[in-house]
Design a protein around this motif. Structure first.
Motif, PDB file in Angstrom:
ATOM      1  N   SER A 108       0.826  -1.215   0.000  1.00 53.29           N
ATOM      2  CA  SER A 108       0.000   0.000   0.000  1.00 53.29           C
ATOM      3  C   SER A 108       0.855   1.257   0.000  1.00 53.29           C
ATOM      4  O   SER A 108       0.480   2.278  -0.604  1.00 53.29           O
ATOM      5  CB  SER A 108      -0.942  -0.004   1.208  1.00 53.29           C
ATOM      6  OG  SER A 108      -0.200  -0.058   2.423  1.00 53.29           O
ATOM      7  N   ASN A 111       1.744   2.049  -3.549  1.00 52.07           N
ATOM      8  CA  ASN A 111       0.583   2.610  -4.257  1.00 52.07           C
ATOM      9  C   ASN A 111       0.318   4.056  -3.849  1.00 52.07           C
ATOM     10  O   ASN A 111      -0.037   4.896  -4.684  1.00 52.07           O
ATOM     11  CB  ASN A 111      -0.656   1.752  -3.988  1.00 52.07           C
ATOM     12  CG  ASN A 111      -0.644   0.462  -4.768  1.00 52.07           C
ATOM     13  OD1 ASN A 111      -0.163   0.428  -5.902  1.00 52.07           O
ATOM     14  ND2 ASN A 111      -1.161  -0.600  -4.172  1.00 52.07           N
ATOM     15  N   ASP A 112       0.484   4.335  -2.572  1.00 53.29           N
ATOM     16  CA  ASP A 112       0.274   5.695  -2.093  1.00 53.29           C
ATOM     17  C   ASP A 112       1.308   6.655  -2.692  1.00 53.29           C
ATOM     18  O   ASP A 112       0.980   7.788  -3.056  1.00 53.29           O
ATOM     19  CB  ASP A 112       0.342   5.745  -0.565  1.00 53.29           C
ATOM     20  CG  ASP A 112      -0.828   5.022   0.092  1.00 53.29           C
ATOM     21  OD1 ASP A 112      -1.821   4.757  -0.619  1.00 53.29           O
ATOM     22  OD2 ASP A 112      -0.745   4.728   1.304  1.00 53.29           O
TER      23      ASP A 112
END
Length: 298
Positions: A108, A111-112
Motif C-alpha cells: 500500500s 501505491n500511495d
C-alpha cells in the motif's frame, strides 16, 4: 558562435591567455588533448587561477590543469562511492522500518507514493522495463509492486523524494535526519555520476548559498568547520554527504573511507608547490581533510 579549433590552435590560444608549457611540452599537451582529455574539461580548472591587468593568467602551466583534472577525477570517484554507500544504507533503513511496522503491508505504501508522485513512479518503472538485466524483475512484479522491489530499482532522486514522502507518513527521527541532508547529498552524487568537474567555481558567487539550513550548520559545527563556508554550495553539500555517511555506516566502513580519503589528500599535496599561493584550492582541501577525519572520529 566560437570557431572550432584544432588541438594546435587550442594550444596557441592558451599561450595567448598566458598559460605556459614549461612542465608539459606543447607536443605532449597536443597528445594529451587528442587522446587523454578534452580541452573544455581540462581548461575549466583555469578559473582557480588569477589574471594580470592584461587579462592573462599568472603562473599557470598546462601541467597544473592536467594535475587538477586527475585529482578531480579521483575526488569524484571517491565521493560517488560514498554516495552509493548512503543510497544502500538509506534503503536498508527504510526497509527495516517498513517491514517492522504492523500498519504496513509492503504494498500500500508503494501505491500511495504512486498516487502522489505518478511521474516519478512511472519513470522508475519505465527504466526497469527497458533495463535488459532487470527486465525479468519488471515482468514478474509490474502488476503488484512491493516496497522491496520499488527500493531496489529506484533512482537516487526518487529515493530522496520517497524519504520526504515517508517522513510525512511516519515522523521518524532517523528518517528526519536523512531528510535534512539527502537533498544536498544528491547534488554531489549527480555531479559525480555525470563526471561534472567539482574543482571549479570554488568559493565563487556563481555557487552562492545565501541561507544554509540549520541542520547543515549544526553538522558543520560538529566537524569544526566554520559555518560561513556553508555559503559555498559545494561545501554545504559535502558537509551533508559526510554527515549522513558517518551516521549511517558501520565503523569499519567509516575507517575504510577515511583511509581512501587520506590518500586523496596526499595526492593533492604531490605538487603542493604548484598551488602554494592558491587560497581557494588550499582552503577547499583543508575543509575536505576535516570532513574525511570526521569519518574516523568517535
Amino acid at each position: 558562435m566560437k570557431k572550432m579549433l584544432t588541438s594546435q590552435e587550442l594550444i596557441e590560444y592558451m599561450k595567448n591567455k598566458g598559460i605556459t608549457f614549461n612542465i608539459i611540452s606543447e607536443v605532449d599537451a597536443k597528445i594529451m588533448l587528442n587522446k587523454v582529455n578534452y580541452y573544455f574539461k581540462v581548461t575549466s580548472y583555469r578559473n582557480n587561477f588569477s589574471k594580470d591587468v592584461k587579462g592573462k593568467y599568472k603562473n599557470l602551466d598546462f601541467a597544473y590543469l592536467t594535475d587538477l583534472a586527475s585529482i578531480d577525477m579521483q575526488l569524484r570517484d571517491y565521493l560517488f562511492d560514498m554516495s552509493i554507500d548512503i543510497e544502500h544504507s538509506t534503503k536498508v533503513l527504510l526497509l527495516n522500518l517498513i517491514s517492522n511496522d504492523p500498519q504496513e503491508d509492503g504494498y500500500s505504501i508503494v501505491n500511495d507514493f504512486k498516487n502522489k508522485y505518478p511521474s516519478h513512479y512511472s519513470k522508475t518503472f519505465e527504466y526497469l522495463s527497458t533495463n535488459k538485466y532487470l527486465h525479468d524483475m519488471y515482468l514478474k512484479h509490474r502488476s503488484n509492486v512491493s516496497i522491496w522491489v520499488f527500493l531496489e530499482v529506484t533512482t537516487f532522486g526518487t529515493l530522496s523524494l520517497f524519504v520526504n514522502f515517508y517522513l510525512e507518513r511516519k515522523n521518524t527521527k532517523s528518517v528526519r535526519q536523512i531528510h535534512n541532508y539527502l537533498r544536498f547529498t544528491k547534488n554531489i552524487r549527480n555531479a559525480c555520476a555525470h563526471s561534472n568537474p567539482l574543482l571549479v567555481n570554488i568559493f565563487s558567487d556563481k555557487e552562492l548559498l545565501k541561507h544554509p539550513s540549520a541542520p547543515v550548520k549544526s553538522a558543520a559545527r560538529k566537524m569544526n568547520i566554520p559555518t560561513n563556508y556553508l555559503q559555498d554550495l559545494k561545501i554545504n553539500d559535502l558537509v551533508s554527504l559526510f554527515f549522513i555517511h558517518k551516521n549511517l555506516q558501520s565503523k569499519k566502513m567509516g575507517e575504510h573511507r577515511h583511509r581512501q580519503g587520506k590518500r586523496l589528500i596526499k595526492r593533492f599535496h604531490r605538487h603542493e608547490d604548484w598551488y602554494s599561493n592558491n587560497y581557494k584550492l588550499n582552503t577547499f582541501f583543508k575543509i575536505l581533510s576535516k570532513l574525511i577525519d570526521y569519518l574516523e572520529n568517535t
